[in-house]
Design a protein around this motif. Structure first.
Motif, PDB file in Angstrom:
ATOM      1  N   ASP A  72       9.959  18.592   4.298  1.00 56.32           N
ATOM      2  CA  ASP A  72      10.808  17.614   3.628  1.00 56.32           C
ATOM      3  C   ASP A  72      10.962  16.339   4.453  1.00 56.32           C
ATOM      4  N   ALA A  73      10.955  16.478   5.774  1.00 59.21           N
ATOM      5  CA  ALA A  73      11.079  15.302   6.637  1.00 59.21           C
ATOM      6  C   ALA A  73       9.914  14.340   6.429  1.00 59.21           C
ATOM      7  N   ASP A  74       8.720  14.866   6.116  1.00 62.02           N
ATOM      8  CA  ASP A  74       7.580  13.996   5.849  1.00 62.02           C
ATOM      9  C   ASP A  74       7.850  13.104   4.639  1.00 62.02           C
ATOM     10  N   PHE A  75       8.428  13.674   3.597  1.00 61.58           N
ATOM     11  CA  PHE A  75       8.660  12.902   2.378  1.00 61.58           C
ATOM     12  C   PHE A  75       9.816  11.916   2.558  1.00 61.58           C
ATOM     13  N   GLU A  76      10.790  12.277   3.377  1.00 62.18           N
ATOM     14  CA  GLU A  76      11.839  11.319   3.709  1.00 62.18           C
ATOM     15  C   GLU A  76      11.247  10.128   4.463  1.00 62.18           C
ATOM     16  N   LEU A  77      10.333  10.411   5.391  1.00 61.60           N
ATOM     17  CA  LEU A  77       9.667   9.345   6.125  1.00 61.60           C
ATOM     18  C   LEU A  77       8.856   8.463   5.188  1.00 61.60           C
ATOM     19  N   VAL A  78       8.114   9.073   4.281  1.00 62.16           N
ATOM     20  CA  VAL A  78       7.310   8.302   3.336  1.00 62.16           C
ATOM     21  C   VAL A  78       8.195   7.363   2.515  1.00 62.16           C
ATOM     22  N   ALA A  79       9.281   7.886   1.960  1.00 60.03           N
ATOM     23  CA  ALA A  79      10.155   7.066   1.115  1.00 60.03           C
ATOM     24  C   ALA A  79      10.798   5.945   1.917  1.00 60.03           C
ATOM     25  N   PRO A 121       0.819  -1.219   0.000  1.00 56.20           N
ATOM     26  CA  PRO A 121       0.000   0.000   0.000  1.00 56.20           C
ATOM     27  C   PRO A 121       0.848   1.263   0.000  1.00 56.20           C
ATOM     28  N   GLU A 122       0.201   2.363  -0.271  1.00 62.37           N
ATOM     29  CA  GLU A 122       0.846   3.673  -0.328  1.00 62.37           C
ATOM     30  C   GLU A 122       0.962   4.258   1.081  1.00 62.37           C
ATOM     31  N   TYR A 123       2.190   4.376   1.575  1.00 60.48           N
ATOM     32  CA  TYR A 123       2.348   4.894   2.934  1.00 60.48           C
ATOM     33  C   TYR A 123       1.967   6.367   3.012  1.00 60.48           C
ATOM     34  N   GLY A 124       2.131   7.119   1.943  1.00 63.86           N
ATOM     35  CA  GLY A 124       1.783   8.535   1.972  1.00 63.86           C
ATOM     36  C   GLY A 124       0.325   8.759   2.337  1.00 63.86           C
ATOM     37  N   ARG A 125      -0.539   7.894   1.865  1.00 65.28           N
ATOM     38  CA  ARG A 125      -1.960   8.030   2.207  1.00 65.28           C
ATOM     39  C   ARG A 125      -2.168   7.754   3.699  1.00 65.28           C
ATOM     40  N   GLU A 126      -1.489   6.735   4.200  1.00 65.16           N
ATOM     41  CA  GLU A 126      -1.582   6.423   5.628  1.00 65.16           C
ATOM     42  C   GLU A 126      -1.110   7.600   6.479  1.00 65.16           C
ATOM     43  N   LEU A 127      -0.015   8.219   6.044  1.00 68.53           N
ATOM     44  CA  LEU A 127       0.497   9.360   6.794  1.00 68.53           C
ATOM     45  C   LEU A 127      -0.478  10.540   6.739  1.00 68.53           C
ATOM     46  N   THR A 160       2.724   2.780  -5.658  1.00 67.79           N
ATOM     47  CA  THR A 160       3.739   3.843  -5.564  1.00 67.79           C
ATOM     48  C   THR A 160       5.063   3.311  -5.011  1.00 67.79           C
ATOM     49  N   ASP A 161       6.089   4.156  -5.034  1.00 66.76           N
ATOM     50  CA  ASP A 161       7.394   3.814  -4.463  1.00 66.76           C
ATOM     51  C   ASP A 161       8.159   5.096  -4.185  1.00 66.76           C
ATOM     52  N   ALA A 162       9.425   4.959  -3.796  1.00 64.52           N
ATOM     53  CA  ALA A 162      10.219   6.128  -3.413  1.00 64.52           C
ATOM     54  C   ALA A 162      10.511   7.043  -4.605  1.00 64.52           C
ATOM     55  N   LEU A 163      10.597   6.485  -5.818  1.00 68.95           N
ATOM     56  CA  LEU A 163      10.779   7.351  -6.981  1.00 68.95           C
ATOM     57  C   LEU A 163       9.557   8.245  -7.158  1.00 68.95           C
ATOM     58  N   ALA A 164       8.361   7.681  -7.005  1.00 67.91           N
ATOM     59  CA  ALA A 164       7.149   8.489  -7.085  1.00 67.91           C
ATOM     60  C   ALA A 164       7.110   9.535  -5.971  1.00 67.91           C
ATOM     61  N   THR A 165       7.700   9.210  -4.830  1.00 69.02           N
ATOM     62  CA  THR A 165       7.729  10.169  -3.723  1.00 69.02           C
ATOM     63  C   THR A 165       8.498  11.426  -4.107  1.00 69.02           C
ATOM     64  N   THR A 166       9.496  11.293  -4.978  1.00 66.33           N
ATOM     65  CA  THR A 166      10.218  12.497  -5.421  1.00 66.33           C
ATOM     66  C   THR A 166       9.279  13.435  -6.179  1.00 66.33           C
ATOM     67  N   VAL A 167       8.348  12.865  -6.935  1.00 67.20           N
ATOM     68  CA  VAL A 167       7.388  13.689  -7.666  1.00 67.20           C
ATOM     69  C   VAL A 167       6.405  14.342  -6.701  1.00 67.20           C
ATOM     70  N   TRP A 168       5.953  13.588  -5.711  1.00 66.55           N
ATOM     71  CA  TRP A 168       5.024  14.163  -4.731  1.00 66.55           C
ATOM     72  C   TRP A 168       5.712  15.249  -3.902  1.00 66.55           C
ATOM     73  N   GLN A 169       6.990  15.058  -3.587  1.00 67.11           N
ATOM     74  CA  GLN A 169       7.705  16.107  -2.867  1.00 67.11           C
ATOM     75  C   GLN A 169       7.807  17.371  -3.727  1.00 67.11           C
ATOM     76  N   GLU A 170       8.061  17.180  -4.993  1.00 64.84           N
ATOM     77  CA  GLU A 170       8.123  18.319  -5.908  1.00 64.84           C
ATOM     78  C   GLU A 170       6.762  19.019  -5.989  1.00 64.84           C
ATOM     79  N   ARG A 171       5.693  18.237  -5.962  1.00 66.89           N
ATOM     80  CA  ARG A 171       4.347  18.798  -6.040  1.00 66.89           C
ATOM     81  C   ARG A 171       4.036  19.677  -4.821  1.00 66.89           C
ATOM     82  N   TYR A 172       4.465  19.228  -3.630  1.00 63.15           N
ATOM     83  CA  TYR A 172       4.147  19.967  -2.412  1.00 63.15           C
ATOM     84  C   TYR A 172       5.235  20.948  -1.979  1.00 63.15           C
ATOM     85  N   ARG A 173       6.502  20.672  -2.365  1.00 65.12           N
ATOM     86  CA  ARG A 173       7.613  21.470  -1.855  1.00 65.12           C
ATOM     87  C   ARG A 173       8.371  22.214  -2.952  1.00 65.12           C
TER      88      ARG A 173
END
Length: 370
Positions: free
Chosen positions: A235-242, A201-207, A264-277
């Motif tokens: 940024d710490a949130d996205f590090e935790l997610v990845a 599952p996608e941890y970002g949604r859980e967070l 999803t995976d950690a590569l996708a997390t880079t895109v989500w970090q870019e989207r929010y940060r």
């Protein structure tokens, strides 16, 4: 208990380790005061030496009299050549010297005909087991050729290394979770080793759920009820997610089947970090680089997919940008990827066809030196 050998030797490529190898080591462990397992791997082979040593060491960690060491052996195999024998035995002795058991070898355990000659060169007793593979009808050659057919013969860390990781990515409300669940369900329905198929599952949604609950808990009774748009992301949130995504994925791979489906995976997390940060950070990029190899990415298109606001989404206006950004990132990754559109059934059909192509291609592991 009957008399035991002082120091038993088991050698092999363990490319990869399987149940037959562990039978051999177990036989030595039960018959010897000390056992050294020497893993010999050629530099061109597809599974690194360090991984093989670690896998066997993990299996035998509870028995301290069993030591596992490794050595790179790029010498040609020629059973009729004294020079070849001398070279291989010298490497074995070099590896033995790095282990904890200093005594001379007095027994060589092998399931290959060369075990008798190898024992003679060590001045040891030959103990030959299962030469005809009647007890464990498996070999490294068979596992490399068709891991799926021999999935039950390999241990969890080997399964994790071999699992073909299929990752579903996409913008908000484009059906990534639906597709990844459907794909895992369809694979499990095939039975056999595929019945073990795991879904990550996608941890970002859980967070997001946890952050929103915390924000609402901190809000006073007279304050407006916070929504997902009120959450702050750093940024710490996205590090935790990845980091959590990588850990959960690896755990699932060890327990799963030949295909691991990831939402999803950690590569996708880079895109989500870019989207929010508006940027990606080194730690998140490092976690993406640390992922095991991906076999396939499936990108869910936003075209024709209505936005479903489930209370955890706030980016309808960014879906087109995110889809394009995923196209760019996936292309740059060098991993095969496929964009899926259409209805739910059409997406699943194309996803299954792509996975079947992967499985039909096999694992393509290099042949050992012959």
């Amino acid at each position: 208990m009957s008399a035991r050998f002082a120091h038993g030797l088991v050698i092999g490529k363990f490319y990869p380790p399987h149940s037959g190898h562990h039978f051999l080591i177990r036989s030595a462990a039960d018959a010897c005061e000390a056992v050294t397992v020497v893993v010999m791997a050629a530099g061109h082979e597809s599974i690194p030496l360090a991984d093989r040593v670690a896998w066997i060491g993990e299996h035998w960690a509870g028995e301290p009299h069993v030591a596992v060491v490794g050595v790179v052996d790029d010498l040609a195999v020629d059973y009729d050549s004294d020079a070849a024998w001398d070279g291989h035995v010298a490497l074995m002795r070099q590896a033995l010297a790095t282990g904890p058991h200093a005594s001379d070898v007095d027994a060589v355990f092998s399931s290959e005909p060369y075990g008798t000659e190898l024992a003679r060169r060590f001045g040891a007793a030959p103990v030959l087991l299962d030469l005809d593979r009647g007890t464990f009808a498996v070999s490294g050659t068979k596992v490399r050729a068709d891991p799926v057919a021999h999935w039950d013969e390999i241990e969890p860390p080997v399964r994790a290394w071999l699992a073909r990781r299929v990752v579903v990515v996409g913008a908000e409300s484009t059906g990534t979770t639906t597709l990844s669940r459907d794909l895992a369900d369809a694979l499990r329905a095939r039975g056999g080793p595929h019945a073990l198929t795991r879904w990550v599952p996608e941890y970002g949604r859980e967070l997001t759920v946890a952050k929103l609950a915390r924000a609402r808990g901190l809000a006073g009774p007279d304050m407006p009820r916070p929504t997902v748009a009120d959450l702050d992301w750093d940024d710490a949130d996205f590090e935790l997610v990845a980091r959590r995504q990588n850990r959960t994925e690896q755990h699932a791979a060890r327990a799963g089947g030949p295909v691991l489906v990831c939402d999803t995976d950690a590569l996708a997390t880079t895109v989500w970090q870019e989207r929010y940060r508006d940027r990606t950070t080194g730690p998140v990029r490092d976690l993406a680089r640390a992922m095991p190899p991906r076999a396939l990415y499936l990108l869910t298109s936003d075209e024709g997919v209505p936005f479903d606001d489930d209370g955890l989404r706030d980016g309808e206006h960014l879906r087109g940008w995110m889809t394009e950004r995923f196209r760019e990132v996936l292309t740059a990754s060098g991993v095969e990827w496929l964009e899926l559109d259409g209805d739910r059934a059409a997406r699943l059909t194309r996803a299954l066809a792509a996975v079947d192509r992967l499985l039909a291609e096999g694992w393509g592991m290099a042949d050992p030196l012959g």
